[in-house]
Design an enzyme around this catalytic site. Sequence first.
Site, mmCIF file in Angstrom:
data_model
loop_
_atom_site.group_PDB
_atom_site.id
_atom_site.type_symbol
_atom_site.label_atom_id
_atom_site.label_comp_id
_atom_site.label_asym_id
_atom_site.label_seq_id
_atom_site.Cartn_x
_atom_site.Cartn_y
_atom_site.Cartn_z
ATOM 1 N N PHE A 299 -16.274 -9.961 0.381
ATOM 2 C CA PHE A 299 -16.865 -9.878 -0.956
ATOM 3 C C PHE A 299 -16.982 -8.455 -1.491
ATOM 4 O O PHE A 299 -17.115 -8.267 -2.703
ATOM 5 C CB PHE A 299 -18.265 -10.505 -0.937
ATOM 6 N N ASP A 421 -24.299 -15.426 8.963
ATOM 7 C CA ASP A 421 -22.996 -14.790 9.218
ATOM 8 C C ASP A 421 -23.177 -13.659 10.230
ATOM 9 O O ASP A 421 -22.679 -12.549 10.054
ATOM 10 C CB ASP A 421 -22.397 -14.254 7.910
#
Length: 612
Positions: A299, A421
């Site tokens: 991202f 994550d």
Amino acid sequence: MFAFLMEQYLLSLLCWGTFLVSAVVLDQNVIVEVSWLLIYLWKESHTSALSVLPSLVGSPVPSFPEGQWRQIEERELNENQPISRYRLRQLCKFCDVEASDCNGTDTCESNCIITSICASPDEICVAIWRKVNDNNTIETLCHNPSEPLYGIMVENYNNTKCEMRERMSNSGPFHICSCNAEECNDMLMFTIPIGPDPTNNQVVLVILVSLLPLLVLAVLVIASFYWYRMYRRRKLDEWETKKPSKRKGPKGPLDCSDACAIMMDDDRSDSSSTHANNLNHNTEPLPIELDLQVGKGRFAEVYKAKLRQSPSEQFETVAVKIFPYEEYASWKNEKDIFSDIDLKHENILHFLTAEERKVEKQYWLITAYHPRGNLQEYLTRHLISWEDLRQLGASLARGVAHLHSDHSPCGRPKVPIVHRDLKSSNILVKNDLTCCLCDFGLGLRLDNSLSVDDLANSGQVGTARYMAPEVLESRINLENIESFKQTDVYSMALVLWEITSRCNAIGEVKDYEPPFGSKVREHPCVESMKDNVLRDRGRPEIPNSWMKHQGVATVCATINECWDHDPEARLTAQCVAERFNDMDDDLDKLSTCSSSEEKIPEDCSVSVSDDK
């Protein structure tokens, strides 16, 4: 007889001559007094002369008996009032309603060209100003104040100036003034200097008295708050002085003072942390100069940067995580998690500020910079000792435990957070060789307001290599928020395995490999991980050689319990942190492998075995 007539004649000439001179040089009131004196003297000798006087003084003589006239004269002389028989009529402006350019402010003239003698001595001069729509009119006239005018009684007429006052009549509002002087209604005064009104002073006094309790209460609240801040600051100073110079992980139950002292001493050796509270949040963009790229994810990209300290040329080294405009949701989620003041912890990346860079069409997160890089890079380049293993593993467990906790180290309520994550590339290594968690783009705040549907919509997220079995098959128990924490514990076990695989205490150390190594591709997909983790129940290999070191064996036993296939059988992050603290207590015995028993808490007991 002739001599007497001549004497009376000369006396008459003298009296009327005196009257004419006084009419020229004296004011109206004196004229009246002189007129009265002359008339009185003349009346004594020539009563018939009174019939001529009314045409001169402007007032008819009332027909009273002589005795009554004498009583009136004596009473008015004693009261210093003009004689009623001889009052002069007023001279006023007298015009019907006419248009005017007077706007109702300051002072203006009536512009009336007609001057008239009032019909009665009792009448005064009056002026009326009206505003109808955008048209202004003025009316001037004589009026007897004892009678109503347009439905109201005229007031304040014993003035020499015509001072306008707003009144309400039957036909609507208007401004009116009255006065008692020659042509005084020609100059209209709308703005009148007003002295201090005692009523206003009383109103102010009442307001002050009413507000006094509130002011006293506000002072007490502010004083109490100031005292609390000073007391808290003294306590923090005491904690700072009592702290040992070399800090180790907390042992046993966390004491509030120790925990708060740890938070305040957030790795002073690293750059940027000392100036974190001096940054200007959410105003103008900070004077940051990007240096070089140090990382790149799905991202965002991470840069090393220089934060200028104006007006000097000095700068602080910071890390800048840059999101493109289309990744706004990920930036906002991470910003919101970082903005939680209770997230602050020594093993959580220190957050400085977030910025929206509209010119560059980017979103920035500015954090502390750690030059050692992430844990994956550090393990790739370095072998570690048993002490390093213990320190890295303990700090990792403390960071995850703080993230999952529902209260801060000082006991304040806190919203639990799951990382979702967790992996070695999302963990930074600090200068003191402890870990700090970063990259909360997929983090989830386990707020009590979240419904089952909200949790179900969170989706299957994370990196496939580090996904727990229940995440791979999308079977998380949404009724229990602890299920989300258990997925983080599974991922933490894989990271602990990575750290252990690079420890020189296990004997021969191979090159760094991520969990599952060559069993899967470099970037495995979810389906390939399902085959290894679900179908084959596979886990990264723990060789027998690792079990020869008692401390490493304890770590391996903890790893096995953390990546258990059954989520409810896994340890909590807090329990893992306590185990590492107990290893610290028995560090000497563990380093020589001379002890066959360990003192382990009953709820976090270890069973060391060779099973993988």
